[in-house]
Design a protein around this motif. Sequence first.
Motif, short mmCIF file in Angstrom:
data_model
loop_
_atom_site.label_atom_id
_atom_site.label_comp_id
_atom_site.label_asym_id
_atom_site.label_seq_id
_atom_site.Cartn_x
_atom_site.Cartn_y
_atom_site.Cartn_z
N LYS A 94 47.57 42.62 36.31
CA LYS A 94 46.92 41.40 35.79
C LYS A 94 47.87 40.21 35.89
N GLU A 95 49.16 40.44 35.67
CA GLU A 95 50.14 39.35 35.81
C GLU A 95 50.15 38.82 37.24
N ARG A 98 47.04 36.74 37.73
CA ARG A 98 47.14 35.44 37.06
C ARG A 98 48.05 34.49 37.85
N THR A 99 49.12 35.03 38.40
CA THR A 99 50.01 34.22 39.23
C THR A 99 49.27 33.70 40.46
N HIS A 101 46.11 33.08 40.67
CA HIS A 101 45.12 32.07 40.27
C HIS A 101 45.76 30.85 39.62
N ALA A 102 47.08 30.86 39.45
CA ALA A 102 47.75 29.78 38.72
C ALA A 102 47.53 28.42 39.36
N GLN A 106 42.03 29.01 37.47
CA GLN A 106 40.89 29.86 37.15
C GLN A 106 41.31 31.04 36.28
N ASP A 107 40.37 31.51 35.46
CA ASP A 107 40.58 32.73 34.68
C ASP A 107 40.37 33.94 35.59
N LEU A 108 40.82 35.10 35.13
CA LEU A 108 40.60 36.31 35.91
C LEU A 108 39.11 36.63 35.99
N ASP A 112 38.94 40.82 39.70
CA ASP A 112 40.37 40.92 39.39
C ASP A 112 40.64 42.09 38.44
N TYR A 113 39.81 42.19 37.40
CA TYR A 113 39.97 43.28 36.44
C TYR A 113 39.71 44.63 37.11
#
Length: 314
Positions: A94-95, A98-99, A101-102, A106-108, A112-113
């Motif tokens: 998940k990290e 998030r990187t 999408h930084a 955007q949110d995950l 992504d999940y």
Amino acid sequence: MTGQDGLSPSFVETVAGFTAGIVSTLCLHPLDLVKTRLQVDRSSSSRIGGSLRVIHEISLHEGGVAAFYRGLSPNIIGNSTSWGLYFLCYGKAKEVARTFHAHDGQDLTSSDYFAASGTAGLLTAILTNPIWVIKTRMLSTGSRAPGAYSSVATGVKQILQTEGVAGFYRGLFPALFGVSHGALQFMAYEQLKIYRSKMTTITTTFFSDNGTAKNPDQKRTLGNIDFFVISGLSKTFAGGVTYPYQVLRSRLQTYDAHLVYRGACDAIAQIWAREGLAGFYKGLGPNLFRVLPSTWVTFLVYENTKVYLPRLVF
């Protein structure tokens, strides 16, 4: 990266998962044993009251209450290690997402999940399969059965002597297929948490310096009831889709699987020919009865450990 409390998110995720695995296994091991006995039953008929029959036979012929805790050691080792590794890998994945999408803020997303959970499940399944082989064999037979393993160490020794290293990876193929179960479950779990958080937002009105009213939304922290319901719904969804792989994995991990089946495809063909579609759902009753309490315990312990661990340490 280290949080403001001094503990890295990865460490907290790992300890929370490890603790959840131990607690859930201690609470629900007897149901796991009954489910495994039903999964490895190759009879073509599915008798009514199968779970009660297995419970009666175990208590009558295998030593009473103590018999329901046969295989507890590999089950605790397997579950605690699996959950610890799973949440560690899941958090790291998940990290990375998030990187990625930084730059666009955007949110995950659901994908992504799903990808993060699938990656974590894949690595965990490969690393822990040897434990599950021993656990399945110990749970599928009584301690008095011919050739039954008396302990984890005995199981390791016998597998090495009779089957070699390959014996520890029996049932790996369906286990890898079962990664989709965890991926679907966590995708649903994360999305339901987000949906529930949006349902319970708190609107706070305040006035700026120029007298303009503002109403920022604040997400309310989810409580144990929320985690209870959300984890149950996500598990039911994933379990309903992927249960047959558990039966296939259990069949391929029994003591004589190498004599009965030539591989996963042959096992599927034999189950279908002899038992029909119902054969792929043997043990579903006790499995549903077991997995929901197990899921509730696991996720409640996991979520609360994440909250309270930093407070206990600091």
